[in-house]
Design a protein around this motif. Sequence first.
Motif, short mmCIF file in Angstrom:
data_model
loop_
_atom_site.label_atom_id
_atom_site.label_comp_id
_atom_site.label_asym_id
_atom_site.label_seq_id
_atom_site.Cartn_x
_atom_site.Cartn_y
_atom_site.Cartn_z
N MET A 182 0.85 -1.21 0.00
CA MET A 182 0.00 0.00 0.00
C MET A 182 0.88 1.25 0.00
O MET A 182 1.78 1.38 0.81
CB MET A 182 -0.91 -0.01 1.24
N GLU A 183 0.58 2.16 -0.91
CA GLU A 183 1.40 3.37 -1.05
C GLU A 183 0.97 4.41 -0.02
O GLU A 183 -0.21 4.70 0.14
CB GLU A 183 1.26 3.94 -2.45
N ILE A 184 1.93 4.98 0.71
CA ILE A 184 1.67 6.01 1.70
C ILE A 184 2.15 7.35 1.15
O ILE A 184 3.31 7.50 0.79
CB ILE A 184 2.38 5.70 3.04
N LYS A 185 1.22 8.30 1.07
CA LYS A 185 1.59 9.62 0.56
C LYS A 185 2.33 10.41 1.62
O LYS A 185 2.10 10.25 2.82
CB LYS A 185 0.34 10.39 0.13
N GLY A 186 3.20 11.31 1.16
CA GLY A 186 3.95 12.17 2.08
C GLY A 186 3.13 13.36 2.53
O GLY A 186 1.90 13.41 2.36
N SER A 187 3.82 14.35 3.10
CA SER A 187 3.14 15.52 3.69
C SER A 187 3.21 16.74 2.78
O SER A 187 2.97 17.85 3.23
CB SER A 187 3.80 15.86 5.04
N THR A 203 3.86 3.19 8.61
CA THR A 203 4.10 2.22 7.53
C THR A 203 4.78 0.96 8.07
O THR A 203 4.41 -0.18 7.72
CB THR A 203 4.96 2.86 6.45
N LYS A 204 5.75 1.15 8.95
CA LYS A 204 6.44 0.00 9.53
C LYS A 204 5.52 -0.83 10.41
O LYS A 204 5.59 -2.07 10.43
CB LYS A 204 7.65 0.47 10.32
N ASP A 257 3.44 -2.97 8.45
CA ASP A 257 4.21 -4.14 7.98
C ASP A 257 4.47 -5.14 9.10
O ASP A 257 5.12 -6.15 8.88
CB ASP A 257 5.53 -3.67 7.39
N GLY A 258 3.99 -4.83 10.34
CA GLY A 258 4.12 -5.78 11.44
C GLY A 258 5.26 -5.50 12.39
O GLY A 258 5.50 -6.29 13.31
N ASP A 259 5.96 -4.38 12.23
CA ASP A 259 7.09 -4.05 13.10
C ASP A 259 6.60 -3.22 14.27
O ASP A 259 6.47 -2.00 14.18
CB ASP A 259 8.16 -3.32 12.32
N LEU A 260 6.30 -3.89 15.40
CA LEU A 260 5.81 -3.18 16.57
C LEU A 260 6.94 -2.61 17.42
O LEU A 260 6.67 -1.92 18.41
CB LEU A 260 4.94 -4.11 17.43
N ALA A 261 8.17 -2.88 17.05
CA ALA A 261 9.30 -2.35 17.81
C ALA A 261 9.68 -0.93 17.38
O ALA A 261 10.55 -0.31 17.99
CB ALA A 261 10.50 -3.27 17.67
#
Length: 606
Positions: free
Chosen positions: A1-6, A315-316, A319-323
Amino acid sequence: MEIKGSKQLYHKLFFIYTAILVCVISALVIFFINSTRKRFLEQSLRYTEMMSESALSYLEDSSDIAEYIHEDLYNSGMELKDVLHYMTDEPDQYQKYRLDTYIENKLNGYKGIEEFFQDAFQAYGSLSQITLFSYERDEITEYTRDGKSYRRDGDGEFKERLENGELVQEGCFAYLKEIRDPSTMQGKGCMLLGFRSKKFESIWQYYSRAELMVYHDSQTVVYTSSKEHEISDIMEAENKGELEILLGAYVEQAQHGQYHTISYIEKGRASAVPFSIVVMLVLVGIAVMALGELFVRYYLQKLANRLNRILDGMTKVMDGDLAVRIPIDSLLDEERLPAGHAFRCALGYKKEDELDVIARYFNEMCAKLDKHIKKQYLAEIEQKNAEMDALQSQINPHFLYNTLEAVRMKAICNGDREVGKMLYSLAVTFRAQIKEADIITLAQELHYCKKYMELFEFRYQNQFQANVECPEEYLKVPIIKFVLQPVIENYFIHGIRMKETDNFVRIIVEKEAERRYGEGAGHKEADMCEEGYRIIVEDNGKGMTKEAIEAKNRELEHDTMEKHSSIGIANVNRRLKAVYGKECGIHLETGSQGGLRVILRFMGGN
């Protein structure tokens, strides 16, 4: 999924901030230009007034000098006799008189008219020439500052000037003094004391923005810095009171004897701002705008970077990165400072904005999700609920009142009784709103009103006086609360004269006279306001026109006042009518000293 910037938010905020910056700086530039124009106008008017005063002062000084010389001549017997002989004797007889008088007074010294005039020239630098005219000999003698004298026969032009009162010559204006024989009071001749008109040019050059005109009643010009208008037009416009219209200028007029002074400055020129100042203000505005743009760009770039960090962290997590943990700027700033909580707080670096809150909450969310995965979901949810309950608890009004009282006592202990008095008045008003019943005594209502006015006394110090007049037997009369405060507030918002110091508000409590319907109308019952009371609130403020008062009274009587106009008074009127009946309520009148008188009618038995 593409995340747009600010970038989209960045451009939107940049456009909004730039528009605000342009509007604010443009308004400031316009404000400063208008302020500068106003200052130039005030300065021009002041210079015009000072020019008029200086020209008038020179005329007055010249008139006084002429009067002094004339008086000195009469106070000096020898010089006066010399002048009389000069005007009446033939030249050989006059010379014989001077020789005999000199021989007779050689020990004391002889002083003739030449020496007298020479002393006058030396004493008064503005005196340019003295002219003697003998009626019997029809001879004119002119004396100049260099000690020379010139004789000539009286010509028709000179006599015509004397008859018409024309005392102005090129570069000179004069005052005419009659010379009479003290023994017979017969006029033997006259003396013209001439003064330099060049002095007016010096006055005009000193106040160079305005124009100056000095003229005589005989329509002769003593001095004018502008030859745009004819003297006849000036005098005609002055007589009609239309001089400002003719000149199209701000005018200062003055008169001394037969001489008039007019100083004026064109209205367009009076408020004109030099082009260099306008350019300077515009350049300063452009410079400030450029600096503002740099600051806005820096701030928004920093904001965009922080938003990008948050988006990257999300975004992370997706992707499953809870750290993952998002850096918080306020904590980074704290870490850069030396250790010591007090030092950090003193410098103001320990701050947290909304993005820091989002980042902190995001980090906490990630940690809690991680714990949830580790089968601690239930305990963490309960803890979260407890925290949310604590954050959502509201401040109890009684706690706020008690806290306000504690602050007041602290102020009194610290010796600041004035702040304590203000806090006490505010606390009393606040307590009345949250604790008192709907029906209170008139004494309580007046007490709360006094405390409310005390708050305004601190705001408008030495600008108004308040007076309350209530007989003691009326203090226990019941009344609905907060009927006076809106009326008093209405005065301080609309009625008080901010530039004056003699403002006053007077509150008077009276008992209504017993009234009954006329029996001829077939009514026997007592009127509604029988055994009633009225409170009169009178001030000497701006007041209202008679037509406006009549319109307001009609609206109050029929309860049709607009919601955006006098909401407080309309509310009090509506409450009084609802509680005590339609015959009671509020009525407006013109005050005895030009302000407004507000009459509140109510029944004392409710």
